[in-house]
Every structure is written in structure tokens, then in C-alpha cells.
Design a protein around this motif. Sequence first.
Motif, mmCIF file in Angstrom:
data_model
loop_
_atom_site.group_PDB
_atom_site.id
_atom_site.type_symbol
_atom_site.label_atom_id
_atom_site.label_comp_id
_atom_site.label_asym_id
_atom_site.label_seq_id
_atom_site.Cartn_x
_atom_site.Cartn_y
_atom_site.Cartn_z
ATOM 1 N N ASN A 118 0.826 -1.251 -0.087
ATOM 2 C CA ASN A 118 -0.068 0.042 -0.006
ATOM 3 C C ASN A 118 0.825 1.223 0.111
ATOM 4 O O ASN A 118 1.507 1.486 1.107
ATOM 5 N N THR A 119 0.901 1.857 -0.983
ATOM 6 C CA THR A 119 1.830 3.152 -1.275
ATOM 7 C C THR A 119 1.748 3.995 -0.150
ATOM 8 O O THR A 119 2.679 4.622 0.381
ATOM 9 N N THR A 120 0.565 4.555 0.308
ATOM 10 C CA THR A 120 0.320 5.379 1.247
ATOM 11 C C THR A 120 0.926 5.180 2.420
ATOM 12 O O THR A 120 1.736 5.905 3.216
ATOM 13 N N MET A 121 0.534 3.844 2.797
ATOM 14 C CA MET A 121 1.014 3.169 4.199
ATOM 15 C C MET A 121 2.532 3.045 4.276
ATOM 16 O O MET A 121 3.202 3.352 4.985
ATOM 17 N N LEU A 122 3.167 2.665 2.898
ATOM 18 C CA LEU A 122 4.602 2.600 2.872
ATOM 19 C C LEU A 122 5.464 3.850 3.069
ATOM 20 O O LEU A 122 6.321 3.875 3.848
ATOM 21 N N LEU A 123 4.885 4.797 2.409
ATOM 22 C CA LEU A 123 5.545 6.246 2.423
ATOM 23 C C LEU A 123 5.489 6.800 3.987
ATOM 24 O O LEU A 123 6.460 7.129 4.431
ATOM 25 N N THR A 124 4.518 6.532 4.672
ATOM 26 C CA THR A 124 4.069 6.751 6.006
ATOM 27 C C THR A 124 5.164 6.109 6.905
ATOM 28 O O THR A 124 5.831 6.672 7.829
ATOM 29 N N GLU A 125 5.423 4.996 6.710
ATOM 30 C CA GLU A 125 6.315 3.901 7.442
ATOM 31 C C GLU A 125 7.951 4.446 7.458
ATOM 32 O O GLU A 125 8.512 4.496 8.206
ATOM 33 N N ILE A 126 8.047 4.563 5.915
ATOM 34 C CA ILE A 126 9.471 4.867 5.733
ATOM 35 C C ILE A 126 9.791 6.326 6.375
ATOM 36 O O ILE A 126 11.009 6.386 6.939
ATOM 37 N N ASN A 127 9.130 7.053 6.378
ATOM 38 C CA ASN A 127 9.231 8.515 6.993
ATOM 39 C C ASN A 127 9.366 8.393 8.562
ATOM 40 O O ASN A 127 10.226 8.817 9.156
ATOM 41 N N ALA A 128 8.623 7.395 8.810
ATOM 42 C CA ALA A 128 8.562 6.921 10.411
ATOM 43 C C ALA A 128 10.002 6.351 10.768
ATOM 44 O O ALA A 128 10.573 6.759 11.760
ATOM 45 N N THR A 129 10.362 5.599 9.839
ATOM 46 C CA THR A 129 11.783 5.025 10.110
ATOM 47 C C THR A 129 12.598 5.992 10.233
ATOM 48 O O THR A 129 13.706 5.987 11.298
ATOM 49 N N LEU A 130 12.571 6.989 9.153
ATOM 50 C CA LEU A 130 13.669 8.081 9.065
ATOM 51 C C LEU A 130 13.625 8.919 10.297
ATOM 52 O O LEU A 130 14.828 9.016 10.898
ATOM 53 N N GLN A 131 12.521 9.513 10.817
ATOM 54 C CA GLN A 131 12.606 9.925 11.951
ATOM 55 C C GLN A 131 12.907 9.273 13.388
ATOM 56 O O GLN A 131 13.535 9.896 14.134
ATOM 57 N N HIS A 132 12.403 7.913 13.256
ATOM 58 C CA HIS A 132 12.821 7.246 14.597
ATOM 59 C C HIS A 132 14.539 7.297 14.844
ATOM 60 O O HIS A 132 14.907 7.279 15.789
ATOM 61 N N HIS A 133 15.203 7.058 13.606
ATOM 62 C CA HIS A 133 16.675 7.045 13.722
ATOM 63 C C HIS A 133 17.397 8.177 13.803
ATOM 64 O O HIS A 133 18.321 8.199 14.269
ATOM 65 N N ILE A 134 16.831 9.163 13.444
ATOM 66 C CA ILE A 134 17.187 10.333 13.353
ATOM 67 C C ILE A 134 16.716 11.588 14.125
ATOM 68 O O ILE A 134 17.289 12.281 15.255
ATOM 69 N N GLY A 135 15.356 11.938 14.022
ATOM 70 C CA GLY A 135 14.592 12.773 14.546
ATOM 71 C C GLY A 135 13.577 13.481 13.903
ATOM 72 O O GLY A 135 13.705 13.220 12.712
ATOM 73 N N ALA A 136 12.881 14.168 14.528
ATOM 74 C CA ALA A 136 11.662 14.778 13.737
ATOM 75 C C ALA A 136 12.205 15.589 12.522
ATOM 76 O O ALA A 136 11.274 16.104 11.875
#
Length: 640
Positions: free
Chosen positions: A562-580
Motif C-alpha cells: 500500500n503506497t500511502t502506508m509504505l511512505l508513512t512507514e518509511i518516513n517514520a523509520t527516518l524520524q525514528h533513527h534521526i529525529g523529527a
Amino acid sequence: MKTSIPRISSMAHYHETYAQSINHPESFWHTIAQCFTWKTPYSKLLNWNFTEPHVHWFQDGTLNITENCLDRHLSTHANRIALIFEPNDPASPRRSYTYKALLQAVENMAQVFSNAGIKKGDRVCIYMGMVPELAIAVLACARMGAIHSVIFGGFSAQAVADRINDAAATFVVTQDLAYRGAKHIPLKAIVDEALVHCSSVKHVLVYQHAHSAYPFSEPRDINLNKALESIQDTTFTAVEMQAEDPLFILYTSGSTGKPKGVVHTTAGYMIWAQYTFEQVFQYREGEVHFCTADLGWITGHTYLLYGPLLAGATTVMFEGIPTHPHAGRFWEIIDTYGVNIFYTAPTAIRSLMALGTEPLQPFNLNSLRVLGTVGEPINEEAWNWYKKQVGKNKCPVVDTWWQTETGGILISNLAGIGPERASWATYPLPGVQPVLVNEHGHVLNSANETVQGNLCLQFPWPGILRTTFGNHQRCRENYFSMYANLYFTGDGAYRDTNGMYRITGRVDDVLNVSGHRLGTAELENALNHHPLVVESAVVGIPHDIKGTAIIAFVICAANNYNTTMLLTEINATLQHHIGAIAKADKIIIVPGLPKTRSGKIMRRILRKIATGDFENLGDTSTLVDSAVISQLVDAAKIFY
């Protein structure tokens, strides 16, 4: 003792002073150094080379920076307000500290730290919100000779762990909860998550700011409030420090993915902080200075804390954000405290400019004398709005250029003295010797035309970094190996026929997002943690508010998502490892990346595509597979 710096009073005086600093640097800096309190005089003023590199200023001199920030002011203005704390919620109690009271608070904190086992040379990571105890903890470390490393309160547990481990920190200072606008950030919980991956930490000292419930693990965790309550007003003698002893480590993103621990030492940083603060802002005795930067960044270190206190100024520390609980928060603070000098980032200016002038209307801002910008090049529209709407066309705007590695401002007009030119930093400060070089390292000497090149520095100033913590070779490779006998800033610049400089921004793989430096490799490493991400490439493109937008090109391992869900998850991963601060503005899922035969990603092509320029992609003959270009364009077109 004279504690103020000899002040530049006109452009003629600037040129005379600058020439003296270049032609006779040792006598010039010896004169400046006499304005400070030394425990032992130095024997040699400067010993340096840019090959190793090796830079020693004020060699064998001993001192303590907090005696220069606090103790030396007591005889003249012990009861002047040193620090004003403005809380996130304007209805919450405000706090202020006189110089005498701030010294006492620092001595008490230093005693608590000493009781916990902190000693000279220990690395102490401080992960807190913008509260007075953060500033006091920093100064307490400096007073006792511990090396402080402040971690921005917006970083994730992984980013915190990376910094603790790199510094091999034995102590962490944090707080239960931080307030930032409408957000509540559980700092202690984030530290607990980070420490699962850290083995060096002996104790965590926790300041209860919100008095909220949080996990407490004895004997590792120490309640800082109770420890301070148990200390009666005490005297903590400032530890004698060598001029070149490390004062702090501050981590900045690099192009290799792993953050670099920039090391600044005691005497050179101290002298550069006060010198640049007084000269650039033309500080006047007793003025109120409001720097909006977080103490987690170098701007907060030098121009919120150390510089103003060294000069004997009143400095304002703001816990919140400029739009909470209303869009006039900065202007309210300026009027409330009679702020004379206001120093903020172009990102903040652009975001406030977008809200129009209505939030400014209730406030007169008559106390303002100087405006400043920092963190990234400012565009002309924002500069003009700032000058007209905030400064009422009466306040000079200083457009300052510098870096974490430089310790303080290197190029800037001087308030009310130097020429103002929208989006131009203008002239180097005394002691700063910039040069522009082309891609082959040839110095561009033409004085008859405007030239553009890579900005380098050919002589050390007192505030220059000394090393990157634990890896001096990395320091050499990052800053001193590109061009022989030069410090390479990583920025490009123009120099006009008058010798004025305009900074154009990064020329390497580091993005400047809202004034925060983020390495593309660091961002890509974080993206690649998502289980479906096979490979990624990040570029930056201009953004009206943030200066630079993060655009991620991502190759995924499957097609049934699901493209929308995947993009949300990828951004969440990015912020989890670095920050908001690391949120991607666009994530473009692609089948491949444009690579040369040596495996290098051609980022210039990705930048063109990211901006919607699909027709002028330039030479693609060195790509392994030129067919990937049309696939990239097709994937990106949905955004344009």
C-alpha cells in the motif's frame, strides 16, 4: 581588569584592525587575550600547521572559562541579570538569574556532579529541553573540567546512543519531560531506550521539569532535584584548565553517515566567542540579547550562552517555538524583556513572514537595536521583510556565516558599521583569512571581477576546531585533505570586487534543513533500516521556508504494498533513527538509481528530477544504465 574587547568603530577602523590581525597575528591576539582572567600566563601564543592538522593557541596558559563568564563580573555587576528563562507556556513561571545567583547555581550543580563521581576529563552527554538547568549543567561541567556534549532534544534514541557511544560518555544529564509548543517530549524514556545500546554510562542525572512519572532505575539514576536540594549554597573552586584542554564535543552531521564529534578547546574558543559577540553585534554595556537557537547546536553554545556571559550581557533562553501559543511569541518576548539584539535563523524568518504582518501589530519592538541571521544563507525577500517589518528600517541586519567547526562567526558585517547587503555576509572578521579556490585547488586571486569558488581558510583563528573526537585522521580527511594547507569549509561562495563574500551553501553531501546540518549518508542509512527499502538516495532542493527540502529516492524489495502506508512507514523509520527534523518532504519510489560505472550515484541528476526539471539532465553518458533516467522521471512526475 579590563574585560571588554577593543571595539571596531568605523569601516576605516575595521580595515586598519583587519590588516593588523593579518600582518601581526601574535601581537594582535596577545592584546585581546589580556582582557581575560588567566591562572597562569601562556608561554607561546600560536603553534600550527594545516597538514596534520595541529593548532595550539595560548600554549601552556591555564584558566577556567566559567571564571571569565561569571566570577570576573561580580566586582562590577553582580546583580545584573545574566540569564532570563522564558517558558514554553507564557502562563508558567518565568525565572531569571543575576550573575551572582547564576554562579551560585553553577557551583551547586558542580558539587552535585562531583558527588555523583564526575571528574575532570569525563565526557558528560546532556540531553535536555531549553531550561535553565541545561545552561547551568553546561557551565558546571566547564567549571569542574568535565567535557560537555549537548545533544539536541529533538534527536531520537538511536541518534542519542550514537553520540553517547562515540564520546564514550560516562554520565548523562536529562529531564523527565520537555515542552516544545504543543508537544511533550519524553526525554528520560528516550535516554532509557538509548542506553540499551550503551555500556559506558555509570549514572543518569534526571531533572524533574514536569514532575511527571518516568521510569527510575536505581542506583544508575539520580534525582537531580533532590540532589540539589541537599546541597546548601556551596563554593566550588573552578578547576585549572590548560588552554588546549577540551571544553566540549558537539556532534555535526557528515557526508560519511556517522556524526562527527567536533572538539573545541578552552582558551581559543572562549576568546573567539567574546570577540565575535562584541564586534559583530556591537554589544553595549547592559544590553539584552535574545538568541533563539537551541543549546544543542553551536549557535546556542556561542551566542546564547558563552559569548553573552563572557561579555557581561543579559541573555534570554526560550523554551518554546515562535508560533505557540500564538504567532507573535518572539515579538512578545522582545517587548517583555526590552531585547536589544535579536538573533535567529532564516527558516524562522521565512515561516513568520508567511504569516503576514498581523502577528507583529500588537508589539512595538522599540527596544531592538540589532537584528541577526544565522544557520544558512538568507534570501533577499526574507532579509528585506526582516529589515522592514521587524527592524522598522532602523536596525542593522548582520548576516553571519560560520559553522560548528569554526566555533563562532567568521564572515559578517558589523552592526551599524559595515555595509549591509541583502543575502551577502560581506567581510571577514579580523584574524579570518578566506580564499576561494576552483575545483583543482587553484586560488582565485582576481580583484577585477566577481569570482565564484569553494570557500577555504588559510590561517587558524582562535576558535577553530582542534580535532574530531577519537579520530584525528577523520578531522584531517574532512577539513584539511581536499586542498593543501587550507581548511575547506564545504561551502561555495562569491567574492565581489570589493572583497565582500556571498555564501551559496554546501558543495558536499550535507543538507542544511532549517539550519540543521544533516548528512545524506546519515539519512540514507536511516532509510535503509526499513525492511522493504533495498537502497536509497537523498538530495536536497530549495524550500521557501526550510531552506532545503529532503527528497528521498527509494528502491523497494516488493511491489505488493500500500503506497500511502509504505511512505508513512518509511518516513517514520527516518524520524525514528534521526529525529523529527529529518522528515522527508517527498519520497519517490523508483526501480533504480543513476549510477556511474564506479558505483557513484549521480546526485545532480536526482536534484534536477526532484525539482521537476526533466528536460535538462545534462550528460548521462557515464551511467551504467541510461534507461533508468526515464524510469526516474516517470516515478517523479506524480509530484509535479
